[in-house]
Structure formats: C-alpha cells, structure tokens
Design a protein around this motif. Structure first.
Motif, PDB file in Angstrom:
ATOM      1  N   THR A   5       0.827  -1.208   0.000  1.00 14.53           N
ATOM      2  CA  THR A   5       0.000   0.000   0.000  1.00 14.53           C
ATOM      3  C   THR A   5       0.860   1.256   0.000  1.00 14.53           C
ATOM      4  OG1 THR A   5      -1.698  -1.192   1.228  1.00 14.53           O
ATOM      5  CG2 THR A   5      -1.861   1.196   1.212  1.00 14.53           C
ATOM      6  N   TYR A   6       1.909   1.248   0.798  1.00 13.83           N
ATOM      7  CA  TYR A   6       2.799   2.411   0.859  1.00 13.83           C
ATOM      8  C   TYR A   6       3.493   2.644  -0.486  1.00 13.83           C
ATOM      9  CZ  TYR A   6       6.659   5.415   2.210  1.00 13.83           C
ATOM     10  OH  TYR A   6       7.558   6.444   2.283  1.00 13.83           O
ATOM     11  N   HIS A  34      -6.377   2.362  -4.074  1.00 21.15           N
ATOM     12  CA  HIS A  34      -5.509   2.732  -2.966  1.00 21.15           C
ATOM     13  C   HIS A  34      -6.303   2.815  -1.653  1.00 21.15           C
ATOM     14  CE1 HIS A  34      -1.914   4.219  -1.118  1.00 21.15           C
ATOM     15  NE2 HIS A  34      -2.575   5.248  -0.621  1.00 21.15           N
ATOM     16  N   LEU A  35      -7.514   3.325  -1.697  1.00 18.45           N
ATOM     17  CA  LEU A  35      -8.328   3.388  -0.479  1.00 18.45           C
ATOM     18  C   LEU A  35      -8.704   1.992   0.011  1.00 18.45           C
ATOM     19  CD1 LEU A  35     -10.653   6.428  -1.187  1.00 18.45           C
ATOM     20  CD2 LEU A  35      -8.731   6.292   0.411  1.00 18.45           C
ATOM     21  N   ILE A  36      -9.039   1.089  -0.895  1.00 11.90           N
ATOM     22  CA  ILE A  36      -9.345  -0.288  -0.498  1.00 11.90           C
ATOM     23  C   ILE A  36      -8.121  -0.958   0.106  1.00 11.90           C
ATOM     24  CG2 ILE A  36      -9.904  -2.570  -1.431  1.00 11.90           C
ATOM     25  CD1 ILE A  36     -11.855  -1.154  -3.323  1.00 11.90           C
ATOM     26  N   MET A  37      -6.953  -0.711  -0.481  1.00 15.04           N
ATOM     27  CA  MET A  37      -5.719  -1.272   0.071  1.00 15.04           C
ATOM     28  C   MET A  37      -5.409  -0.693   1.447  1.00 15.04           C
ATOM     29  SD  MET A  37      -3.412  -1.427  -3.383  1.00 15.04           S
ATOM     30  CE  MET A  37      -1.922  -1.789  -2.532  1.00 15.04           C
ATOM     31  N   ALA A  38      -5.714   0.589   1.649  1.00 15.38           N
ATOM     32  CA  ALA A  38      -5.485   1.201   2.960  1.00 15.38           C
ATOM     33  C   ALA A  38      -6.403   0.590   4.011  1.00 15.38           C
ATOM     34  CB  ALA A  38      -5.692   2.708   2.868  1.00 15.38           C
ATOM     35  N   VAL A  39      -7.640   0.343   3.654  1.00 17.30           N
ATOM     36  CA  VAL A  39      -8.565  -0.302   4.590  1.00 17.30           C
ATOM     37  C   VAL A  39      -8.110  -1.724   4.889  1.00 17.30           C
ATOM     38  CG1 VAL A  39     -10.939  -1.151   4.808  1.00 17.30           C
ATOM     39  CG2 VAL A  39     -10.520   1.159   3.985  1.00 17.30           C
ATOM     40  N   LEU A  40      -7.696  -2.457   3.871  1.00 15.31           N
ATOM     41  CA  LEU A  40      -7.199  -3.817   4.061  1.00 15.31           C
ATOM     42  C   LEU A  40      -5.960  -3.820   4.954  1.00 15.31           C
ATOM     43  CD1 LEU A  40      -7.444  -6.818   3.237  1.00 15.31           C
ATOM     44  CD2 LEU A  40      -5.894  -6.292   1.360  1.00 15.31           C
ATOM     45  N   THR A  41      -5.086  -2.844   4.751  1.00 16.48           N
ATOM     46  CA  THR A  41      -3.899  -2.739   5.593  1.00 16.48           C
ATOM     47  C   THR A  41      -4.283  -2.470   7.044  1.00 16.48           C
ATOM     48  OG1 THR A  41      -2.604  -1.904   3.747  1.00 16.48           O
ATOM     49  CG2 THR A  41      -1.754  -1.455   5.945  1.00 16.48           C
ATOM     50  N   PHE A  42      -5.220  -1.582   7.272  1.00 11.91           N
ATOM     51  CA  PHE A  42      -5.660  -1.291   8.636  1.00 11.91           C
ATOM     52  C   PHE A  42      -6.248  -2.533   9.295  1.00 11.91           C
ATOM     53  CE2 PHE A  42      -9.103  -0.068  11.523  1.00 11.91           C
ATOM     54  CZ  PHE A  42      -8.363   0.637  12.469  1.00 11.91           C
ATOM     55  N   ILE A  43      -7.072  -3.264   8.565  1.00 15.24           N
ATOM     56  CA  ILE A  43      -7.694  -4.457   9.135  1.00 15.24           C
ATOM     57  C   ILE A  43      -6.656  -5.520   9.465  1.00 15.24           C
ATOM     58  CG2 ILE A  43      -9.227  -6.400   8.581  1.00 15.24           C
ATOM     59  CD1 ILE A  43     -10.969  -4.397   7.047  1.00 15.24           C
ATOM     60  N   THR A  44      -5.732  -5.768   8.557  1.00 17.19           N
ATOM     61  CA  THR A  44      -4.731  -6.809   8.816  1.00 17.19           C
ATOM     62  C   THR A  44      -3.778  -6.420   9.932  1.00 17.19           C
ATOM     63  OG1 THR A  44      -3.369  -5.967   7.001  1.00 17.19           O
ATOM     64  CG2 THR A  44      -4.807  -7.834   6.529  1.00 17.19           C
ATOM     65  N   LEU A  45      -3.384  -5.143   9.986  1.00 17.05           N
ATOM     66  CA  LEU A  45      -2.477  -4.725  11.057  1.00 17.05           C
ATOM     67  C   LEU A  45      -3.146  -4.803  12.426  1.00 17.05           C
ATOM     68  CD1 LEU A  45      -0.389  -1.750   9.650  1.00 17.05           C
ATOM     69  CD2 LEU A  45       0.446  -3.902  10.530  1.00 17.05           C
TER      70      LEU A  45
END
Length: 104
Positions: free
Chosen positions: A15-16, A41-52
């Motif tokens: 994502t970064y 990019h927004l979907i990837m940011a949400v996915l990153t937040f959920i996984t982290l």
C-alpha cells in the motif's frame, strides 16, 4: 500464527509503495489521479488497517489454556457451600429455635 504479522506488514508495504508511486506519477506531474486508482488505494489502505489491527490483536491477547471446569467447583458447588455456611451460622445464633427438618 506468526505469519499474520508478515502478511500485515506485506500489505502495508504494498500500500505504501503504490501510494508513493501514485504521488510520483500524478501529483508531482500535476495530473489528476484516476478514480479507479484512488479507489484501489483506499481499499488497500482499509485492508492494511484491518490486517495490522488483527495481527496486533493476536499478539496483544495470546490464547491462554484454561483448566476444565470440574463438577465440584461449579457454580452450584459454591452456592451449596455458601448455603451450608449460612445454615451453620444460623444454627450457632439460634441453637434452640431451628425449624423441623433443618440441621440434620
């Protein structure tokens, strides 16, 4: 279970890097970003937040092996023990005035 933190950091890194490449390709050249890429990019940011947050939750609250509940330590056992203690206390304070059938 350790691989979840690697999955979370991998999604963060992807994502970064895509966000950085979008900045270089579009913002630095002062071109508008396509909505499809912005949505990606927004979907990837949400996915990153959920996984982290999920991976951190796994490590913050480790699974604890609990002892199996035995029948002598059940809730009913504690109720019966408390009732016997109350009955014994009642017997000591009212030794001659017990109703019939109690204290046997």
């Amino acid at each position: 279970m350790k691989y979840w933190i690697y999955v979370a950091y991998g999604t963060y890194l992807v994502t970064y890097l895509t966000g950085l490449s979008f900045y270089i390709r579009f913002d630095a050249k002062r071109r508008p970003l396509r909505r499809r890429l912005l949505g990606l990019h927004l979907i990837m940011a949400v996915l990153t937040f959920i996984t982290l947050t999920s991976a951190m939750g796994i490590y913050a609250f480790p699974r604890v092996a609990s002892k199996p509940e035995t029948s002598r330590r059940s809730t009913m056992w504690y109720d019966a023990r408390q009732h016997r203690a109350e009955l014994k206390q009642y017997q000591t304070t009212h030794s001659g005035n017990l109703p019939s059938g109690l204290g046997q």
